[in-house]
Design a protein around this motif. Sequence first.
Motif, mmCIF file in Angstrom:
data_model
loop_
_atom_site.group_PDB
_atom_site.id
_atom_site.type_symbol
_atom_site.label_atom_id
_atom_site.label_comp_id
_atom_site.label_asym_id
_atom_site.label_seq_id
_atom_site.Cartn_x
_atom_site.Cartn_y
_atom_site.Cartn_z
ATOM 1 N N ARG B 4 0.870 -1.176 0.000
ATOM 2 C CA ARG B 4 0.000 0.000 0.000
ATOM 3 C C ARG B 4 0.907 1.227 0.000
ATOM 4 N N THR B 5 0.904 1.944 -1.097
ATOM 5 C CA THR B 5 1.748 3.129 -1.186
ATOM 6 C C THR B 5 0.863 4.363 -1.344
ATOM 7 N N ARG B 6 1.474 5.509 -1.079
ATOM 8 C CA ARG B 6 0.726 6.753 -1.213
ATOM 9 C C ARG B 6 0.256 6.953 -2.661
ATOM 10 N N GLN B 7 1.149 6.589 -3.602
ATOM 11 C CA GLN B 7 0.810 6.759 -5.007
ATOM 12 C C GLN B 7 -0.424 5.944 -5.380
ATOM 13 N N ARG B 8 -0.389 4.694 -4.965
ATOM 14 C CA ARG B 8 -1.517 3.823 -5.294
ATOM 15 C C ARG B 8 -2.830 4.375 -4.725
ATOM 16 N N GLU B 9 -2.752 4.835 -3.491
ATOM 17 C CA GLU B 9 -3.966 5.366 -2.867
ATOM 18 C C GLU B 9 -4.454 6.628 -3.557
ATOM 19 N N ALA B 10 -3.509 7.506 -3.909
ATOM 20 C CA ALA B 10 -3.891 8.758 -4.569
ATOM 21 C C ALA B 10 -4.576 8.460 -5.903
ATOM 22 N N ARG B 12 -6.089 5.567 -6.837
ATOM 23 C CA ARG B 12 -7.383 4.913 -6.589
ATOM 24 C C ARG B 12 -8.432 5.934 -6.189
ATOM 25 N N GLN B 13 -8.022 6.830 -5.294
ATOM 26 C CA GLN B 13 -8.958 7.814 -4.778
ATOM 27 C C GLN B 13 -9.445 8.745 -5.893
ATOM 28 N N HIS B 46 -0.171 1.724 -12.573
ATOM 29 C CA HIS B 46 -1.328 1.366 -11.755
ATOM 30 C C HIS B 46 -2.565 1.126 -12.602
#
Lengths: 126, 126
Positions: B4-10, B12-13, B46
Amino acid sequence: MERRTRQREAIRQALAVADRPLSPQELLARASRALPGLGIATVYRHLTRLDREGALRAVVLPGEPSRYEIAGKDHHHHFRCRACTAVFELPHCPGDFERLAPSGFLVENHELFLMGLCAGCRDGQR
Amino acid sequence: MERRTRQREAIRQALAVADRPLSPQELLARASRALPGLGIATVYRHLTRLDREGALRAVVLPGEPSRYEIAGKDHHHHFRCRACTAVFELPHCPGDFERLAPSGFLVENHELFLMGLCAGCRDGQR
DNA sequence: GTGGATGCAAACTCTTTGCACCTTG
DNA sequence: CAAGGTGCAAAGAGTTTGCATCCAC
């Protein structure tokens, strides 16, 4: 004014006799058989022009280069096999898509693609 | 194994809150607001991965760059207005496309696009 | 002969990949 | 600390364009 050139005729002819939509490279390969030395840029220029004239139809599929087919065939759609990437013509169109649009919208055209496995690849994967 | 990385979350969000399908560049622009310095290559990586995981859906329209939307929405299709180029979601899907394919073919998926004029542009042009 | 058409190569755009560095678990 | 993830830049793939030359009219 528009000239009748060997290149234009070779490209039109290759499109006219194709049994399926062709990518620019495929079209170059086929038209080159009739006219060696034909350049890819000329293929693109004619595709653009024929499209503007309404003489062909672009078939765009996710993740694939655009393919082109001659206009004036019976209305139909396409099936792409995810294994062999070949594109097949489908004979029928269910039609009656107007009712899917919100009221007030004017539906002028539609595109439908099916994706999956063709009969050959389905056998092969078993 | 997947981190879980910040990039992935950003990413996805940004996809999750989008009101319409986004192109990679649009997605980069939005996700960058939450995470400056985010690179376009990471966006593509991603997108590829989320696509493989089935977490998103590619929306390809003729003559337009691919757009992506989060999966898990109700199954739907799109309408593009030729005047304002906006893409609208359509609530219904007529379904039952399997019967259109030749026998032996396996239909796994389908895409349907309607094109025409949206209510606003239709009024404006009158 | 003139202007549109062509072929080549360079330019562009979009997407993918190599690699050194960074981060998560 | 190991392995996956990231950013950058370079490489690919597909398409467009500039330009000198060619050729249809």
